[in-house]
Each structure stands twice: as C-alpha cells, then as structure tokens.
Design an enzyme around this catalytic site. Structure first.
Site, mmCIF file in Angstrom:
data_model
loop_
_atom_site.group_PDB
_atom_site.id
_atom_site.type_symbol
_atom_site.label_atom_id
_atom_site.label_comp_id
_atom_site.label_asym_id
_atom_site.label_seq_id
_atom_site.Cartn_x
_atom_site.Cartn_y
_atom_site.Cartn_z
ATOM 1 N N HIS A 47 0.812 -1.212 0.000
ATOM 2 C CA HIS A 47 0.000 0.000 0.000
ATOM 3 C C HIS A 47 0.850 1.268 0.000
ATOM 4 O O HIS A 47 0.324 2.363 -0.217
ATOM 5 C CB HIS A 47 -0.933 0.015 1.213
ATOM 6 C CG HIS A 47 -1.985 -1.050 1.174
ATOM 7 N ND1 HIS A 47 -2.862 -1.188 0.126
ATOM 8 C CD2 HIS A 47 -2.285 -2.036 2.050
ATOM 9 C CE1 HIS A 47 -3.672 -2.200 0.362
ATOM 10 N NE2 HIS A 47 -3.341 -2.741 1.505
ATOM 11 N N ARG A 72 7.379 -5.471 3.163
ATOM 12 C CA ARG A 72 6.096 -6.077 2.812
ATOM 13 C C ARG A 72 5.932 -5.966 1.300
ATOM 14 O O ARG A 72 5.718 -4.875 0.775
ATOM 15 C CB ARG A 72 4.923 -5.399 3.518
ATOM 16 C CG ARG A 72 3.582 -6.059 3.104
ATOM 17 C CD ARG A 72 2.415 -5.685 3.977
ATOM 18 N NE ARG A 72 1.938 -4.323 3.745
ATOM 19 C CZ ARG A 72 0.761 -3.866 4.193
ATOM 20 N NH1 ARG A 72 -0.036 -4.673 4.899
ATOM 21 N NH2 ARG A 72 0.404 -2.630 3.969
ATOM 22 N N ASP A 86 17.734 -10.994 -0.660
ATOM 23 C CA ASP A 86 19.013 -10.810 -1.352
ATOM 24 C C ASP A 86 19.557 -9.398 -1.158
ATOM 25 O O ASP A 86 20.773 -9.192 -1.113
ATOM 26 C CB ASP A 86 18.851 -11.076 -2.850
ATOM 27 C CG ASP A 86 18.703 -12.553 -3.181
ATOM 28 O OD1 ASP A 86 18.956 -13.388 -2.297
ATOM 29 O OD2 ASP A 86 18.314 -12.860 -4.328
ATOM 30 N N GLU A 151 -5.502 -12.034 7.643
ATOM 31 C CA GLU A 151 -6.388 -10.870 7.556
ATOM 32 C C GLU A 151 -7.715 -11.160 6.864
ATOM 33 O O GLU A 151 -8.395 -10.229 6.409
ATOM 34 C CB GLU A 151 -5.662 -9.706 6.859
ATOM 35 C CG GLU A 151 -4.898 -10.091 5.618
ATOM 36 C CD GLU A 151 -3.947 -9.011 5.143
ATOM 37 O OE1 GLU A 151 -4.092 -7.842 5.541
ATOM 38 O OE2 GLU A 151 -3.033 -9.335 4.357
ATOM 39 N N ASP A 177 -7.712 -5.061 7.461
ATOM 40 C CA ASP A 177 -8.320 -5.925 6.453
ATOM 41 C C ASP A 177 -9.139 -7.037 7.095
ATOM 42 O O ASP A 177 -10.136 -7.487 6.510
ATOM 43 C CB ASP A 177 -7.250 -6.519 5.544
ATOM 44 C CG ASP A 177 -6.970 -5.631 4.340
ATOM 45 O OD1 ASP A 177 -7.942 -5.199 3.687
ATOM 46 O OD2 ASP A 177 -5.795 -5.363 4.056
#
Length: 255
Positions: A47, A72, A86, A151, A177
């Site tokens: 988001h 995220r 990585d 969620e 959510d």
C-alpha cells in the site's frame, strides 16, 4: 551496519520489537525512524509508494541506523520475497496469506533447500551483514524471517494448517483488512472488540505452535493490548502520520 543480535534472535528470545511503517519512497526517512529508536522499519510495497529501487536503498538506510529492515511485498509477489532478502532484509511480511498453498509459496521463496526453493544470489545481503557467502548460506534459513499476514476469514479458518507449514516463521495480523473482510466490506474497525478478540486467539495459537506473532497496531491502546496478548513484533507508527502529527504539534505551539 550489521544489526546484532538479529531480528530472528530477538524474537526467539521473546523480546518485543516495535517496527515503524514506511510508506513514503524516501529512504532517509527509514534511517531517521531507526535513529529515533524504532527497533525495525517495515518498507511497504503493498500500500506504500516503495518499489524495488527504494527498498534497495531503504534497507541500507535502515541498517545504517541500527534497526532491522523488513519488507512487505505486494500481494502474491513471491519473487520479491527472495529479492528483498538478497538485498539485505531480515524479514518479509507477505500480505493475504489465506491458505496452506499461499504459505508454502512464501516459504519456497524465503528459504533455501531443503526447506524452500530460494535461488542463490544474496551477495548484497551478505555484504550488509558482514558475512561470507558460505556463512550466509549456513545461517540464512534460521535468520531470515518469513511472516504470513492473517487478515481474512479464510486465513482464520486455515490458521492451524498454515502454522504447521515447515519453514514459516510466524504470522502477522492485519486487523484493518480482517475487520473489512469479516464485515463483507461494510466497515474498517481494527480496534473493535471482535477483531481484537480474534487477534488474541491468533496470537495464542501461533505461540502454541512455536511461531512468532506480529500485528499492526492502529492505536497506542491496541499496541499495549497486543503485548498482553502475546504479540512480540508490533507495527506502531506510520511515518506519514508521524510527520503530520509532529507538524501539527509544532504549529499548535504558536497558538
């Protein structure tokens, strides 16, 4: 630039780690949050405005501050899980993990064989941790944290099976959510008694399964309650809101 002990080690020791939430694609803000005292900074690609380039620089900035770097990715973007590790992230929070299949895909991208199927190429991550490639390989599966966001009602229903997935380090409750999906899109009430009660149950089940439990906290009261529930990885403070609150407070001093 190495954070010692690692985020994984701190969570295994049952420490409480507070992460700031970074939505603005300005890497130095992540560094400032770490220098302000946050134990971790989560760079939000779902988001927030972050992309791979700002995550790459944000991880470095976060580690420079001494905080743990967390990413995220967007929903179902499992390729970015491997890439985030990585680049030097210590943890990844995958949104909308609703099934065992989703959890297996997360582990596959997060862990090296035989646990997962992550391919080799952590040269920047190893460098930031001051490790040789062989040392990184030997410790990576234990030191990279894969968290599945819980969620939706589907995730709640499949929770025990999700928690049983080998290589999944823990869960992360998204109460916003969760409230949205529980109400079939009628409302967003993350601090409601129903949602908080379900969060407490998720934390208890995660800890009973030997997994880490994290949660996004929308208020200070929610964060304090989350610690009592057994959550040890708490998101509390979005940088955009922190900046606006600080600006309003500064202007109010002149009233």
């Amino acid at each position: 630039m190495t954070a010692a002990p690692s985020l994984a080690a701190r969570l295994r020791a049952d420490e409480t780690v507070i992460t700031a939430w970074s939505t603005l694609a300005v890497p130095i803000l992540a560094e400032l949050l770490g220098r302000a005292g946050y134990g971790a900074v989560t760079l939000d690609m779902q988001h927030g405005a972050h992309d791979v380039a700002t995550v790459r620089e944000g991880i470095v900035a976060t580690r420079l501050s001494g905080a743990h770097a967390v990413v995220r990715p967007p929903v179902d973007d499992f390729a970015t899980v491997s890439r985030a590790f990585d680049l030097g992230a210590e943890a990844v929070i995958m949104p909308m993990v609703n099934s065992v299949e989703d959890a297996l895909a997360l582990v596959g991208a997060a862990k090296y064989p035989p646990v997962g199927a992550r391919s080799w190429g952590p040269h920047r991550g190893a460098m930031l941790q001051g490790m040789t490639a062989p040392d990184y390989l030997a410790s990576a599966n234990a030191e990279t944290v894969a968290l599945a966001m819980i969620e939706t009602p589907a995730a709640i229903e499949a929770l025990d099976e999700i928690l049983a997935v080998d290589g999944l380090d823990g869960i992360f409750v998204g109460p916003g959510d969760l409230s949205l999906t529980l109400s079939d899109g009628a409302s967003v009430t993350p601090s409601s008694e129903k949602v908080q009660g379900m969060a407490a149950d998720v934390a208890a089940r995660a800890r009973a399964a030997g997994k880490f439990a994290g949660i996004f906290c929308n208020t200070t009261a929610d964060a304090r309650a989350a610690r009592e529930m057994g959550f040890r990885f708490l998101a509390h403070g979005v940088e955009m809101s922190l900046l606006m609150d600080a600006a309003r407070a500064k202007l109010a001093e002149l009233d």
